[in-house]
Design an enzyme around this catalytic site. Structure first.
Site, mmCIF file in Angstrom:
data_model
loop_
_atom_site.group_PDB
_atom_site.id
_atom_site.type_symbol
_atom_site.label_atom_id
_atom_site.label_comp_id
_atom_site.label_asym_id
_atom_site.label_seq_id
_atom_site.Cartn_x
_atom_site.Cartn_y
_atom_site.Cartn_z
ATOM 1 C CB SER A 120 -0.916 0.002 1.222
ATOM 2 O OG SER A 120 -0.160 -0.233 2.378
ATOM 3 C CG HIS A 141 -3.188 -1.295 -3.028
ATOM 4 N ND1 HIS A 141 -3.369 0.051 -2.812
ATOM 5 C CD2 HIS A 141 -3.210 -1.873 -1.795
ATOM 6 C CE1 HIS A 141 -3.499 0.267 -1.527
ATOM 7 N NE2 HIS A 141 -3.416 -0.882 -0.886
ATOM 8 C CD GLU A 153 -4.293 2.737 -5.690
ATOM 9 O OE1 GLU A 153 -3.850 2.187 -4.662
ATOM 10 O OE2 GLU A 153 -4.444 3.975 -5.766
ATOM 11 C CG ASN A 191 -3.142 4.110 1.273
ATOM 12 O OD1 ASN A 191 -4.118 4.143 2.021
ATOM 13 N ND2 ASN A 191 -2.608 2.982 0.875
HETATM 14 N N1 CAA Z 1 -15.415 -11.699 3.906
HETATM 15 C C1 CAA Z 1 -16.588 -11.824 3.267
HETATM 16 N N2 CAA Z 1 -17.634 -10.980 3.452
HETATM 17 C C2 CAA Z 1 -17.473 -9.989 4.349
HETATM 18 C C3 CAA Z 1 -16.275 -9.792 5.065
HETATM 19 C C4 CAA Z 1 -15.216 -10.707 4.805
HETATM 20 N N3 CAA Z 1 -14.031 -10.598 5.410
HETATM 21 N N4 CAA Z 1 -16.423 -8.723 5.873
HETATM 22 C C5 CAA Z 1 -17.657 -8.234 5.668
HETATM 23 N N5 CAA Z 1 -18.298 -8.995 4.750
HETATM 24 C C6 CAA Z 1 -19.628 -8.764 4.179
HETATM 25 C C7 CAA Z 1 -20.741 -9.077 5.132
HETATM 26 O O1 CAA Z 1 -21.106 -10.446 5.056
HETATM 27 C C8 CAA Z 1 -21.851 -8.189 4.642
HETATM 28 O O2 CAA Z 1 -22.515 -8.790 3.526
HETATM 29 P P1 CAA Z 1 -24.023 -8.311 3.091
HETATM 30 O O3 CAA Z 1 -23.885 -6.941 2.499
HETATM 31 O O4 CAA Z 1 -24.427 -9.324 2.090
HETATM 32 O O5 CAA Z 1 -24.828 -8.328 4.341
HETATM 33 C C9 CAA Z 1 -21.117 -6.954 4.150
HETATM 34 O O6 CAA Z 1 -19.757 -7.358 3.926
HETATM 35 C C10 CAA Z 1 -21.144 -5.872 5.160
HETATM 36 O O7 CAA Z 1 -20.622 -6.377 6.406
HETATM 37 P P2 CAA Z 1 -21.300 -6.214 7.828
HETATM 38 O O8 CAA Z 1 -22.793 -6.216 7.696
HETATM 39 O O9 CAA Z 1 -20.673 -7.180 8.773
HETATM 40 O O10 CAA Z 1 -20.804 -4.814 8.338
HETATM 41 P P3 CAA Z 1 -20.919 -3.390 7.702
HETATM 42 O O11 CAA Z 1 -22.196 -3.193 6.956
HETATM 43 O O12 CAA Z 1 -20.606 -2.501 8.849
HETATM 44 O O13 CAA Z 1 -19.732 -3.334 6.639
HETATM 45 C C11 CAA Z 1 -17.528 -3.030 5.932
HETATM 46 C C12 CAA Z 1 -18.425 -3.641 6.988
HETATM 47 C C13 CAA Z 1 -17.715 -3.735 4.587
HETATM 48 C C14 CAA Z 1 -16.096 -3.276 6.420
HETATM 49 C C15 CAA Z 1 -17.884 -1.504 5.771
HETATM 50 O O14 CAA Z 1 -17.912 -0.883 7.018
HETATM 51 C C16 CAA Z 1 -16.906 -0.762 4.897
HETATM 52 O O15 CAA Z 1 -17.006 -0.802 3.677
HETATM 53 N N6 CAA Z 1 -15.967 -0.053 5.531
HETATM 54 C C17 CAA Z 1 -14.904 0.687 4.810
HETATM 55 C C18 CAA Z 1 -13.806 -0.275 4.488
HETATM 56 C C19 CAA Z 1 -12.678 0.387 3.781
HETATM 57 O O16 CAA Z 1 -12.629 1.595 3.549
HETATM 58 N N7 CAA Z 1 -11.688 -0.440 3.412
HETATM 59 C C20 CAA Z 1 -10.477 0.066 2.779
HETATM 60 C C21 CAA Z 1 -9.414 0.187 3.829
HETATM 61 S S1 CAA Z 1 -7.927 0.777 3.134
HETATM 62 C C22 CAA Z 1 -7.149 -0.616 2.585
HETATM 63 O O17 CAA Z 1 -7.570 -1.722 2.751
HETATM 64 C C23 CAA Z 1 -5.881 -0.481 1.825
HETATM 65 C C24 CAA Z 1 -4.768 0.259 2.336
HETATM 66 O O18 CAA Z 1 -3.834 0.426 1.566
HETATM 67 C C25 CAA Z 1 -4.645 0.834 3.700
#
Ligand code: CAA
Length: 284
Positions: A120, A141, A153, A191
């Protein structure tokens, strides 16, 4: 070039998610970990996440079993990469460690194989230059949680070939993701945009503008972000956020990327977010 067999180096949060999506899309995956317990842990996380998808009726039990049968664990990089078309590295964000991993991969992987890093923050061009195939080296990414987030990405290093870009773009599409091509500059696009927002949210707490819950409520309710920036920082890992901000700060020499002293202090104290049980919030 059609990607049929992949080695994923590292089975942590990102690595196990990457294995999950490749395997679910019918691609044979060699999951590489350093110890049997870590390989077992990665496999059980994948099994649980697939179970969650079965519960939500996104896949059936047969698809879950088939996905798991596409994943083979390895404890040895050279053996794992021998016959693969693509290697995706997802080890911790440490240049020396990645360099060591790629030296082994480069030696043992078929000449035609593409080498990708899920980094990242580390320069793709710099990592590519440590191998004998910089034109076949690329950034792939993914975002956490990998099975859910649609973005990949695709990072083009200075010497990355158009062919490698094409293959990785098509592979990301085959995984049901939306690839976006970006050039290799600090923080890429994701990022470079995300981390200053997180840093600014931390400054709001540091300067007493608002409590963490309130900063997050503003961004969730006012900007429709699924998570507030401080909850997201905990989710990503405060150490990872600090590392990326340092890469931006060092790379651009611009004080606007200066990590907030509160972030530095929290990392020094071992408050790293979800993974340590405490960050801006507490976790079980
Ligand atoms: N595997 C499979 N499915 C998953 C999962 C996993 N690890 N985690 C969550 N899910 C699924 C759930 O089953 C759920 O499915 P449905 O829509 O069918 O119900 C869906 O994702 C949503 O999950 P939850 O209902 O448990 O919880 P939520 O609605 O609060 O969503 C989240 C959780 C998807 C994490 C949401 O909060 C979100 O999108 N957050 C932002 C995440 C983000 O910005 N990620 C990028 C981070 S930066 C990065 O990764 C890179 C870097 O370089 C730093």
């Amino acid at each position: 070039m059609d990607i049929q067999k992949v080695a994923v180096i590292g089975g942590g949060t990102m690595g196990n998610g990457i294995c999950h999506v490749f395997a679910m899309n019918g691609i044979a995956v060699h999951l590489v970990e350093t110890k049997q317990e870590l390989a077992d842990k990665a496999l059980s996380t994948i099994e649980n996440n697939l179970g969650r998808m079965v519960d939500k009726e996104k896949i059936d039990v047969g698809q879950k079993e088939e996905t798991l049968s596409n994943i083979q664990p390895f404890l040895n990089i050279s053996k794992a990469v021998k016959e693969v078309d693509l290697v995706v590295e997802a080890v911790p964000e440490n240049f020396e460690l990645k360099k060591k991993v790629f030296a082994e991969v480069d030696k043992a992987a078929p000449k035609k194989a593409i080498l990708a890093s899920n980094t990242s923050s580390i320069s793709i061009t710099k990592l590519a230059a440590t191998t004998y195939r910089p034109e076949q080296f690329i950034g792939m990414h993914f975002f956490n949680p990998v099975p859910v987030m649609k973005l990949v990405e695709v990072v083009k290093g200075l010497e990355t070939s158009d062919e490698a870009i094409r293959v990785i773009t098509e592979t990301a599409e085959a995984l049901g993701k939306n690839p976006v091509e970006v050039a290799d500059y600090p923080g890429f696009v994701s990022n470079r945009v995300l981390m200053p927002m997180i840093n600014e949210a931390i400054y709001c707490v540091y300067e007493g503008v608002a409590e963490p819950e309130d900063v997050d409520s503003v961004m969730k309710l006012g900007m429709a972000h699924p998570m507030g920036p401080l909850r997201l920082a905990d989710f990503i890992g405060l150490d990872v956020c600090l590392d990326i901000l340092n890469v931006l700060h060092d790379g651009f020499k611009d004080p606007k990327y200066r990590p907030c002293p509160l972030l530095v202090k929290m990392v020094d104290a071992g408050k790293l977010g979800d993974k340590s049980g405490e960050g801006f919030y507490e976790y079980d």
